[in-house]
Design a protein around this motif. Structure first.
Motif, PDB file in Angstrom:
ATOM      1  N   ALA A   1      -7.569  10.002  -8.672  1.00 20.85           N
ATOM      2  CA  ALA A   1      -8.637   9.973  -8.165  1.00 20.85           C
ATOM      3  C   ALA A   1      -8.187  10.372  -6.169  1.00 20.85           C
ATOM      4  CB  ALA A   1      -9.447   8.747  -7.869  1.00 20.85           C
ATOM      5  N   ALA A   2      -6.923   9.245  -6.260  1.00 21.66           N
ATOM      6  CA  ALA A   2      -6.281  10.531  -5.058  1.00 21.66           C
ATOM      7  C   ALA A   2      -5.793  11.256  -4.794  1.00 21.66           C
ATOM      8  CB  ALA A   2      -4.884   9.199  -5.022  1.00 21.66           C
ATOM      9  N   GLN A   3      -5.687  11.785  -6.180  1.00 18.83           N
ATOM     10  CA  GLN A   3      -4.735  13.973  -5.825  1.00 18.83           C
ATOM     11  C   GLN A   3      -5.970  14.510  -5.512  1.00 18.83           C
ATOM     12  OE1 GLN A   3      -3.426  14.093  -9.965  1.00 18.83           O
ATOM     13  NE2 GLN A   3      -1.181  13.973  -9.274  1.00 18.83           N
ATOM     14  N   ALA A   4      -7.355  14.438  -6.397  1.00 20.84           N
ATOM     15  CA  ALA A   4      -8.443  14.684  -6.198  1.00 20.84           C
ATOM     16  C   ALA A   4      -9.106  14.989  -4.393  1.00 20.84           C
ATOM     17  CB  ALA A   4     -10.004  14.313  -7.257  1.00 20.84           C
ATOM     18  N   LEU A   5      -8.589  13.821  -3.486  1.00 23.02           N
ATOM     19  CA  LEU A   5      -8.932  13.235  -2.382  1.00 23.02           C
ATOM     20  C   LEU A   5      -8.130  14.410  -1.633  1.00 23.02           C
ATOM     21  CD1 LEU A   5     -10.418   9.938  -2.182  1.00 23.02           C
ATOM     22  CD2 LEU A   5     -11.896  12.241  -2.520  1.00 23.02           C
ATOM     23  N   ASN A   6      -7.105  14.304  -2.241  1.00 22.97           N
ATOM     24  CA  ASN A   6      -6.023  14.729  -1.395  1.00 22.97           C
ATOM     25  C   ASN A   6      -6.230  16.546  -1.581  1.00 22.97           C
ATOM     26  OD1 ASN A   6      -3.262  12.558  -1.945  1.00 22.97           O
ATOM     27  ND2 ASN A   6      -3.805  12.434  -0.403  1.00 22.97           N
ATOM     28  N   GLU A   7      -6.350  16.951  -2.425  1.00 21.08           N
ATOM     29  CA  GLU A   7      -6.431  18.832  -2.124  1.00 21.08           C
ATOM     30  C   GLU A   7      -7.837  18.271  -1.618  1.00 21.08           C
ATOM     31  OE1 GLU A   7      -6.579  19.197  -7.043  1.00 21.08           O
ATOM     32  OE2 GLU A   7      -4.753  18.411  -7.268  1.00 21.08           O
ATOM     33  N   ILE A   8      -8.381  17.804  -1.395  1.00 18.22           N
ATOM     34  CA  ILE A   8      -9.798  18.461  -0.656  1.00 18.22           C
ATOM     35  C   ILE A   8      -9.368  18.090   0.573  1.00 18.22           C
ATOM     36  CG2 ILE A   8     -11.750  18.546  -2.724  1.00 18.22           C
ATOM     37  CD1 ILE A   8     -12.576  15.362  -0.596  1.00 18.22           C
ATOM     38  N   GLY A   9      -8.676  17.513   1.086  1.00 13.05           N
ATOM     39  CA  GLY A   9      -8.555  17.481   2.784  1.00 13.05           C
ATOM     40  C   GLY A   9      -7.640  15.827   2.751  1.00 13.05           C
ATOM     41  N   LEU A  10      -8.017  14.920   2.176  1.00 10.58           N
ATOM     42  CA  LEU A  10      -8.301  13.415   2.613  1.00 10.58           C
ATOM     43  C   LEU A  10      -6.677  12.860   2.934  1.00 10.58           C
ATOM     44  CD1 LEU A  10     -11.763  12.196   1.296  1.00 10.58           C
ATOM     45  CD2 LEU A  10     -11.179  14.277   3.728  1.00 10.58           C
ATOM     46  N   SER A  11      -6.398  12.226   3.701  1.00 12.81           N
ATOM     47  CA  SER A  11      -5.155  11.263   3.476  1.00 12.81           C
ATOM     48  C   SER A  11      -5.969   9.720   3.074  1.00 12.81           C
ATOM     49  CB  SER A  11      -5.035  10.485   4.908  1.00 12.81           C
ATOM     50  OG  SER A  11      -4.336  11.604   5.880  1.00 12.81           O
ATOM     51  N   VAL A  12      -5.153   9.153   1.968  1.00 16.80           N
ATOM     52  CA  VAL A  12      -5.958   8.500   0.961  1.00 16.80           C
ATOM     53  C   VAL A  12      -4.927   7.181   0.990  1.00 16.80           C
ATOM     54  CG1 VAL A  12      -6.681   7.944  -1.344  1.00 16.80           C
ATOM     55  CG2 VAL A  12      -6.682  10.273  -0.271  1.00 16.80           C
TER      56      VAL A  12
ATOM     57  N   ALA B   1       1.169  -0.853   0.118  1.00 17.73           N
ATOM     58  CA  ALA B   1      -0.013   0.054   0.370  1.00 17.73           C
ATOM     59  C   ALA B   1       0.694   1.345  -0.353  1.00 17.73           C
ATOM     60  CB  ALA B   1      -0.977   0.337   0.891  1.00 17.73           C
ATOM     61  N   GLN B   2       0.395   2.433  -0.356  1.00 19.45           N
ATOM     62  CA  GLN B   2       1.223   3.654  -0.155  1.00 19.45           C
ATOM     63  C   GLN B   2      -0.480   4.817   0.438  1.00 19.45           C
ATOM     64  OE1 GLN B   2       2.436   5.436  -3.720  1.00 19.45           O
ATOM     65  NE2 GLN B   2       3.775   3.102  -4.111  1.00 19.45           N
ATOM     66  N   LEU B   3       0.307   5.365   1.186  1.00 14.75           N
ATOM     67  CA  LEU B   3       0.018   6.591   1.676  1.00 14.75           C
ATOM     68  C   LEU B   3      -0.070   7.945   1.691  1.00 14.75           C
ATOM     69  CD1 LEU B   3      -2.529   7.225   4.140  1.00 14.75           C
ATOM     70  CD2 LEU B   3      -0.581   6.777   5.751  1.00 14.75           C
ATOM     71  N   LYS B   4      -0.661   8.688   1.239  1.00 11.60           N
ATOM     72  CA  LYS B   4      -0.570  10.115   0.889  1.00 11.60           C
ATOM     73  C   LYS B   4      -0.975  10.787   1.964  1.00 11.60           C
ATOM     74  CE  LYS B   4       0.865  13.472  -1.783  1.00 11.60           C
ATOM     75  NZ  LYS B   4       2.018  13.618  -2.274  1.00 11.60           N
ATOM     76  N   GLU B   5      -0.360  11.915   1.781  1.00 11.63           N
ATOM     77  CA  GLU B   5      -1.374  12.387   3.594  1.00 11.63           C
ATOM     78  C   GLU B   5      -1.962  14.023   2.113  1.00 11.63           C
ATOM     79  OE1 GLU B   5      -1.984  12.070   6.380  1.00 11.63           O
ATOM     80  OE2 GLU B   5      -0.484  10.933   7.371  1.00 11.63           O
ATOM     81  N   PRO B   6      -2.103  15.242   3.126  1.00 12.11           N
ATOM     82  CA  PRO B   6      -3.010  16.194   2.074  1.00 12.11           C
ATOM     83  C   PRO B   6      -1.868  17.056   2.679  1.00 12.11           C
ATOM     84  CG  PRO B   6      -4.387  15.898   4.222  1.00 12.11           C
ATOM     85  CD  PRO B   6      -3.915  14.410   4.262  1.00 12.11           C
ATOM     86  N   SER B   7      -1.974  18.065   1.971  1.00 10.89           N
ATOM     87  CA  SER B   7      -0.999  19.888   2.721  1.00 10.89           C
ATOM     88  C   SER B   7      -1.381  20.089   3.870  1.00 10.89           C
ATOM     89  CB  SER B   7      -1.216  20.408   1.540  1.00 10.89           C
ATOM     90  OG  SER B   7      -2.221  21.346   2.098  1.00 10.89           O
ATOM     91  N   GLY B   8      -2.180  19.988   4.490  1.00  5.72           N
ATOM     92  CA  GLY B   8      -2.047  20.569   5.912  1.00  5.72           C
ATOM     93  C   GLY B   8      -3.031  19.061   6.561  1.00  5.72           C
TER      94      GLY B   8
END
Length: 216
Positions: A46-57, A12-19
């Protein structure tokens, strides 16, 4: 990273949002027997989009894909994989709302698990496989019983289910389902990945959905 599951582990890979995250999401990839992985472009966007609205994906490979242990199980064992990914998110983000999404085969598996899991507050389906000719490939009738908001993003020219076919199918399941049809997009959103990303981001940034996620 590795997520424990009964057959061993999931890559798996986890991507955190900027905040600070407002929520956390699991995204499921398309069919393992046809080259689907967590790196499939539509899943990544899709992961990028969810990251940009503040979700950890969290993106992961189903059993038997990449470095994940186990072997393909026709969508049955893969449901356990989704649950294991949700368990991992709940343990690491215990106070955040959870979303489950998926693309193609991943939407079938992810939506089925997320519709029943009480920890999940929203669902995302991308490129639903509705059918070829006279038969449906997957059954989505369980969505009619889901009490949580569902977003479906479908390519207008998707060869496994056009935007029009998706509209006819989903209209029977209730007003909690929102369909966004992407013009000129095929099943893989070839040359329309930015439109896919924008549709997801716009939906979850809208006032009607923002209230479902923590303010951070």
């Amino acid at each position: 990273m590795k997520i424990p599951v009964s057959h061993g582990h999931l890559e798996a890979q986890l991507k955190e949002p900027s905040g600070s995250p407002r929520g956390a999401a699991v995204l499921c990839h398309p069919h393992p027997l046809f080259g689907g992985t967590m790196h499939t472009k539509a899943v990544y966007r899709a992961a990028q989009a969810l990251n940009e609205i503040g979700l950890s994906v969290l993106r992961f490979n189903f059993r038997g894909v990449g470095a994940s242990t186990g072997s393909y199980d026709a969508g049955i064992g893969e449901r356990e994989d989704v649950t294991a990914a949700l368990d991992w998110l709940e343990n690491n983000y215990p106070n955040l709302p959870l979303l489950v999404g998926g693309f193609s085969f991943g939407s079938m598996v992810g939506l089925a698990v997320g519709a029943e899991d009480k920890r999940v507050i929203a669902l995302l389906g991308i490129g639903l496989v509705i059918g070829r000719g006279s038969g449906n490939h997957y059954d989505y009738t369980y969505l009619s019983d889901a009490s949580k908001p569902v977003l479906v993003v479908q390519g207008e020219e998707d060869e496994f289910g056009s935007g029009e076919q998706a509209e006819v199918l989903l209209a029977e399941f209730g007003k909690h389902i929102t369909l966004m049809r992407v013009p000129d997009a095929d099943h893989y959103f070839t040359d329309q990945l930015d439109a896919l990303k924008g549709a997801i981001r716009d939906y979850y940034e809208a006032d009607t959905m923002a209230c479902f996620f923590a303010t951070g």
